[in-house]
Design a protein around this motif. Structure first.
Motif, PDB file in Angstrom:
ATOM      1  N   HIS A   1       0.812  -1.214   0.000  1.00  0.00           N
ATOM      2  CA  HIS A   1       0.000   0.000   0.000  1.00  0.00           C
ATOM      3  C   HIS A   1       0.850   1.271   0.000  1.00  0.00           C
ATOM      4  CE1 HIS A   1      -2.257  -3.338   1.783  1.00  0.00           C
ATOM      5  NE2 HIS A   1      -3.321  -2.783   1.245  1.00  0.00           N
TER       6      HIS A   1
ATOM      7  N   THR B   1       6.968   3.130  -0.151  1.00  0.00           N
ATOM      8  CA  THR B   1       8.080   2.623   0.644  1.00  0.00           C
ATOM      9  C   THR B   1       7.569   1.339   1.293  1.00  0.00           C
ATOM     10  OG1 THR B   1       9.712   3.182   2.346  1.00  0.00           O
ATOM     11  CG2 THR B   1       7.464   3.958   2.727  1.00  0.00           C
ATOM     12  N   THR B   2       8.459   0.423   1.541  1.00  0.00           N
ATOM     13  CA  THR B   2       8.049  -0.839   2.178  1.00  0.00           C
ATOM     14  C   THR B   2       8.259  -0.695   3.677  1.00  0.00           C
ATOM     15  OG1 THR B   2       8.654  -2.057   0.184  1.00  0.00           O
ATOM     16  CG2 THR B   2       8.426  -3.342   2.222  1.00  0.00           C
ATOM     17  N   HIS B   3       7.179  -0.498   4.401  1.00  0.00           N
ATOM     18  CA  HIS B   3       7.283  -0.195   5.829  1.00  0.00           C
ATOM     19  C   HIS B   3       8.021  -1.291   6.587  1.00  0.00           C
ATOM     20  CE1 HIS B   3       4.725   3.241   5.122  1.00  0.00           C
ATOM     21  NE2 HIS B   3       3.841   2.455   4.528  1.00  0.00           N
TER      22      HIS B   3
HETATM   23  C1  LIG Z   1       0.520  -8.074   6.842  1.00  0.00           C
HETATM   24  C2  LIG Z   1       0.773  -7.299   5.585  1.00  0.00           C
HETATM   25  O1  LIG Z   1       1.499  -8.054   4.662  1.00  0.00           O
HETATM   26  C3  LIG Z   1       1.541  -6.032   5.842  1.00  0.00           C
HETATM   27  O2  LIG Z   1       1.047  -5.297   6.916  1.00  0.00           O
HETATM   28  C4  LIG Z   1       1.710  -5.183   4.609  1.00  0.00           C
HETATM   29  C5  LIG Z   1       0.509  -4.384   4.156  1.00  0.00           C
HETATM   30  N1  LIG Z   1       0.914  -3.357   3.212  1.00  0.00           N
HETATM   31  C6  LIG Z   1       2.130  -2.824   3.235  1.00  0.00           C
HETATM   32  N2  LIG Z   1       2.450  -1.799   2.452  1.00  0.00           N
HETATM   33  C7  LIG Z   1       3.648  -1.242   2.493  1.00  0.00           C
HETATM   34  N3  LIG Z   1       3.921  -0.213   1.694  1.00  0.00           N
HETATM   35  N4  LIG Z   1       4.595  -1.687   3.319  1.00  0.00           N
HETATM   36  C8  LIG Z   1       4.397  -2.724   4.140  1.00  0.00           C
HETATM   37  O3  LIG Z   1       5.302  -3.117   4.884  1.00  0.00           O
HETATM   38  C9  LIG Z   1       3.126  -3.343   4.106  1.00  0.00           C
HETATM   39  N5  LIG Z   1       2.846  -4.368   4.840  1.00  0.00           N
END
Ligand SMILES: C[C@H](O)[C@H](O)[C@H]1CNC2=NC(N)=NC(=O)C2=N1
Length: 97
Positions: A56, A71-73
């Protein structure tokens, strides 16, 4: 888990994403649509893609101007998943105009 790209790799990837700027912390694009409803429609399509991928973007909506930040959180920075998402956002924006 996807790995955070190096500054050099992010630079290389951004060379092919003309409307995006950023660094290993995140990449972003601001786009102006023709109206608020069109902006929301684009955000809605991006939301569908994000749900499909379980990845997302951070989204800021101000009237008809929308900023997407990828960004990948979980990884703490930009990964290939963000580059792919940016490409998809570009396709959605292109087809909305
Ligand atoms: C459980 C699930 O895979 C995570 O919470 C996902 C959801 N979407 C996400 N989106 C982004 N941009 N980074 C994430 O780390 C992330 N984690």
């Amino acid at each position: 888990m996807a790995e955070v790209l190096t500054a050099e790799a992010v630079r290389d990837k951004l060379a092919a994403l003309a409307d995006w700027t950023g660094d290993p912390a995140g990449i972003s694009r601001t786009v102006q649509l023709n109206s608020f409803p069109e902006a929301i429609a684009v955000v809605d399509r991006v939301a569908e893609v994000a749900e499909e991928r379980d990845h997302h973007p951070d989204i800021d909506i101000r009237w008809r101007t929308v900023t997407f930040r990828c960004t990948t959180h979980s990884a703490g920075g930009v990964t290939e998943r963000d580059i792919d998402l940016a490409r998809r956002i570009d396709e959605i924006v292109r087809s909305a105009r």
